[in-house]
Design an enzyme around this catalytic site. Sequence first.
Site: not given
Length: 294
Positions: A271, A213, A106
């Site tokens: 995921h 982010y 990730d």
Amino acid sequence: MKLDESLLSHRFTERNGVRLHYVEAGEGPLVVLLHGFPELWFSWRHQIPALVEAGFRVIAPDMRGYNLSDKPEGVAAYAIDELTADVAALIRASGAARAAAVVGHDWGAGVAWAFAARYPELYDRLVILNGPHPARLIASFRTARQLRKSWYMFFFQLPKLPELLAQRNDYELFRVALRDDPRRPGAVTDEEVARYVEAWSRPGALTATINYYRAAFRPASLAGSGKLPRIEAPTLVIWGEHDRYLGAELAAPDAAAVPNARVARVPDAGHAVHYDRPERVNQLLLEFLRENRA
């Protein structure tokens, strides 16, 4: 294989005033494990014992902003230059000349891709778990399908609101994601969830981790991520096919950018492929690390 935490050493190193926490175990060639969002070193609980038993030395940090590592203020502190320099500092602090492998999942995969392109002298092999090459991810934002999957990345650009939503009802949003993503029943226990909640609850942790982010979407960061240097090292991408956040078409990097890459798809995994199918992930990881070893 169950993690025996009594065999772990908890250590700290510092870079430019930021203290990084990591766990260390085993002896042998060095493997660095980089966790994703919103996690911590404990995310590698299934991989650490397998790697140690196979004769590797493992370092698994809390990335900056997470758990016991420092949480510097400001979005700029989480730019990819800082994150990759942290990995380089960890390898140098270990005393090893270079890592046998850097492994990332990730967000840890995003950092691993960038580290691999920028510091080829510090590692031999690269392993990626459900994390597209940055150039491929940026290109995917031109499609409505991936934009729908990646809605949260854009939501996280807002100030304060994402943190307020994330901490509601004892971090319900994150707890549900952690428990619901794996397709394997019982992949994450209540006791394990509590470890994550403890990490999320540390002062400044939510803003720090969401700042990854925010920093990534700064124009200079986007431009740099789309133009990473070519990665020549042998690279293995392990991809859980039922990823709710990333399309399966993103697994394979462009051959011009990563010419020595292969993709191993895990059909019945989400995921968090290393939670979902830890035995298969460990098998793939160890087979790759053992290739061409004297």
